[in-house]
Write a protein that holds these residues in place. Structure first.
Motif, PDB file in Angstrom:
ATOM      1  N   SER A 107       0.818  -1.220   0.000  1.00 28.90           N
ATOM      2  CA  SER A 107       0.000   0.000   0.000  1.00 28.90           C
ATOM      3  C   SER A 107       0.848   1.264   0.000  1.00 28.90           C
ATOM      4  N   GLU A 108       2.043   1.207   0.565  1.00 24.87           N
ATOM      5  CA  GLU A 108       2.911   2.390   0.597  1.00 24.87           C
ATOM      6  C   GLU A 108       3.482   2.704  -0.783  1.00 24.87           C
ATOM      7  N   ARG A 109       3.688   1.697  -1.566  1.00 22.64           N
ATOM      8  CA  ARG A 109       4.228   1.884  -2.915  1.00 22.64           C
ATOM      9  C   ARG A 109       3.138   2.256  -3.926  1.00 22.64           C
ATOM     10  N   CYS A 110       1.896   1.926  -3.623  1.00 21.42           N
ATOM     11  CA  CYS A 110       0.757   2.135  -4.522  1.00 21.42           C
ATOM     12  C   CYS A 110       0.551   3.617  -4.833  1.00 21.42           C
ATOM     13  N   LEU A 111       0.333   3.918  -6.117  1.00 18.01           N
ATOM     14  CA  LEU A 111       0.069   5.297  -6.557  1.00 18.01           C
ATOM     15  C   LEU A 111      -1.418   5.657  -6.497  1.00 18.01           C
ATOM     16  N   GLN A 112      -2.260   4.702  -6.146  1.00 18.18           N
ATOM     17  CA  GLN A 112      -3.709   4.889  -6.062  1.00 18.18           C
ATOM     18  C   GLN A 112      -4.332   5.245  -7.417  1.00 18.18           C
ATOM     19  N   CYS A 113      -3.743   4.759  -8.496  1.00 13.36           N
ATOM     20  CA  CYS A 113      -4.272   5.055  -9.830  1.00 13.36           C
ATOM     21  C   CYS A 113      -5.514   4.226 -10.147  1.00 13.36           C
ATOM     22  N   GLY A 114      -5.625   3.044  -9.531  1.00 11.72           N
ATOM     23  CA  GLY A 114      -6.799   2.198  -9.739  1.00 11.72           C
ATOM     24  C   GLY A 114      -6.733   1.306 -10.965  1.00 11.72           C
ATOM     25  N   ALA A 115      -5.638   1.330 -11.709  1.00 10.78           N
ATOM     26  CA  ALA A 115      -5.544   0.496 -12.914  1.00 10.78           C
ATOM     27  C   ALA A 115      -5.740  -0.977 -12.580  1.00 10.78           C
ATOM     28  N   CYS A 116      -5.163  -1.424 -11.490  1.00  5.85           N
ATOM     29  CA  CYS A 116      -5.257  -2.835 -11.107  1.00  5.85           C
ATOM     30  C   CYS A 116      -6.695  -3.253 -10.823  1.00  5.85           C
ATOM     31  N   THR A 117      -7.485  -2.340 -10.293  1.00  5.23           N
ATOM     32  CA  THR A 117      -8.870  -2.675  -9.946  1.00  5.23           C
ATOM     33  C   THR A 117      -9.700  -2.978 -11.180  1.00  5.23           C
ATOM     34  N   THR A 118      -9.357  -2.364 -12.284  1.00  5.42           N
ATOM     35  CA  THR A 118     -10.076  -2.583 -13.537  1.00  5.42           C
ATOM     36  C   THR A 118      -9.805  -3.974 -14.092  1.00  5.42           C
ATOM     37  N   PHE A 119      -8.609  -4.492 -13.864  1.00  5.74           N
ATOM     38  CA  PHE A 119      -8.210  -5.769 -14.438  1.00  5.74           C
ATOM     39  C   PHE A 119      -8.370  -6.959 -13.499  1.00  5.74           C
ATOM     40  N   CYS A 120      -8.693  -6.718 -12.234  1.00  2.00           N
ATOM     41  CA  CYS A 120      -8.815  -7.813 -11.264  1.00  2.00           C
ATOM     42  C   CYS A 120     -10.163  -8.513 -11.446  1.00  2.00           C
ATOM     43  N   PRO A 121     -10.167  -9.752 -11.994  1.00  2.00           N
ATOM     44  CA  PRO A 121     -11.439 -10.426 -12.261  1.00  2.00           C
ATOM     45  C   PRO A 121     -12.170 -10.898 -11.003  1.00  2.00           C
ATOM     46  N   ALA A 122     -11.453 -11.004  -9.900  1.00  2.00           N
ATOM     47  CA  ALA A 122     -12.050 -11.530  -8.673  1.00  2.00           C
ATOM     48  C   ALA A 122     -12.513 -10.441  -7.716  1.00  2.00           C
ATOM     49  N   GLY A 123     -12.176  -9.193  -7.996  1.00  2.00           N
ATOM     50  CA  GLY A 123     -12.543  -8.108  -7.084  1.00  2.00           C
ATOM     51  C   GLY A 123     -11.673  -8.043  -5.852  1.00  2.00           C
ATOM     52  N   ALA A 124     -10.504  -8.688  -5.888  1.00  2.00           N
ATOM     53  CA  ALA A 124      -9.603  -8.652  -4.737  1.00  2.00           C
ATOM     54  C   ALA A 124      -8.967  -7.275  -4.587  1.00  2.00           C
ATOM     55  N   LEU A 125      -8.696  -6.615  -5.701  1.00  2.00           N
ATOM     56  CA  LEU A 125      -8.228  -5.230  -5.684  1.00  2.00           C
ATOM     57  C   LEU A 125      -9.424  -4.364  -6.060  1.00  2.00           C
ATOM     58  N   TYR A 126      -9.759  -3.432  -5.199  1.00  2.00           N
ATOM     59  CA  TYR A 126     -10.945  -2.608  -5.428  1.00  2.00           C
ATOM     60  C   TYR A 126     -10.709  -1.197  -4.903  1.00  2.00           C
ATOM     61  N   MET A 127     -11.529  -0.289  -5.373  1.00  2.00           N
ATOM     62  CA  MET A 127     -11.400   1.112  -4.978  1.00  2.00           C
ATOM     63  C   MET A 127     -12.666   1.531  -4.232  1.00  2.00           C
ATOM     64  N   THR A 128     -12.470   2.244  -3.128  1.00  2.00           N
ATOM     65  CA  THR A 128     -13.613   2.725  -2.356  1.00  2.00           C
ATOM     66  C   THR A 128     -13.917   4.181  -2.728  1.00  2.00           C
ATOM     67  N   GLU A 129     -15.155   4.518  -2.574  1.00  2.00           N
ATOM     68  CA  GLU A 129     -15.614   5.894  -2.819  1.00  2.00           C
ATOM     69  C   GLU A 129     -16.031   6.493  -1.480  1.00  2.00           C
ATOM     70  N   PRO A 130     -15.990   7.733  -1.256  1.00  2.00           N
ATOM     71  CA  PRO A 130     -15.546   8.805  -2.144  1.00  2.00           C
ATOM     72  C   PRO A 130     -14.044   9.081  -2.056  1.00  2.00           C
ATOM     73  N   ASP A 131     -13.323   8.358  -1.183  1.00  2.00           N
ATOM     74  CA  ASP A 131     -11.901   8.662  -0.983  1.00  2.00           C
ATOM     75  C   ASP A 131     -11.001   8.190  -2.126  1.00  2.00           C
ATOM     76  N   ARG A 132     -11.537   7.329  -3.032  1.00  2.00           N
ATOM     77  CA  ARG A 132     -10.792   6.834  -4.197  1.00  2.00           C
ATOM     78  C   ARG A 132      -9.474   6.168  -3.777  1.00  2.00           C
ATOM     79  N   LYS A 133      -9.576   5.277  -2.784  1.00  2.00           N
ATOM     80  CA  LYS A 133      -8.412   4.537  -2.283  1.00  2.00           C
ATOM     81  C   LYS A 133      -8.486   3.087  -2.750  1.00  2.00           C
TER      82      LYS A 133
END
Length: 135
Positions: free
Chosen positions: A82-108
């Motif tokens: 999490s410290e290295r993550c840029l919070q761009c969210g690219a990974c969340t788009t490609f994760c078929p299982a939903g293991a990587l996800y982004m929360t709203e409204p903080d966009r984390k």
């Protein structure tokens, strides 16, 4: 009750057989297919969560081995930094299982390892190299 994530590897001669069907019908197992790559006349694999009572589960695994399916535990773990993550969210788009996800409204970006199927799609898109696979 046993539940495990496993990988089934099929030779080209097995790809067109109803092997998953028999696990459900003959052994009363619950199948949750997480990822698959199966093509006629080629080798294939299925990543699945297999569950059922211990006797049926073990009989089902024995059936798979007897018909020639290679059964492997799902090995490897995706580790998200999490410290290295840029919070761009690219990974969340490609994760078929939903293991990587982004929360709203903080966009984390967040990671739920229990949902991860170790498909490694996130590795291909993470510019910050915040995800890695460990075996």
């Amino acid at each position: 009750m046993i539940a495990n994530k496993i990988v089934l590897r099929f030779s080209s001669s097995l790809v067109e057989q109803a092997i998953i069907y028999h696990l459900v019908k003959d052994f009363d197992l619950v199948i949750n297919i997480l990822k698959a790559d199966i093509n006629p006349h080629k080798e294939g694999y299925v990543v699945l969560e297999l569950s059922g009572d211990s006797e049926n589960y073990n009989r089902g695994l024995e059936y798979l081995k007897n018909v020639g399916v290679v059964v492997e535990p799902l090995s490897g773990t995706i580790v998200w930094n999490s410290e290295r993550c840029l919070q761009c969210g690219a990974c969340t788009t490609f994760c078929p299982a939903g293991a990587l996800y982004m929360t709203e409204p903080d966009r984390k970006v967040h990671f739920d390892g229990s949902k991860c199927i170790v498909c490694e799609s996130c590795l291909l898109v993470c510019m910050a190299r915040a995800v890695e696979v460990r075996f």
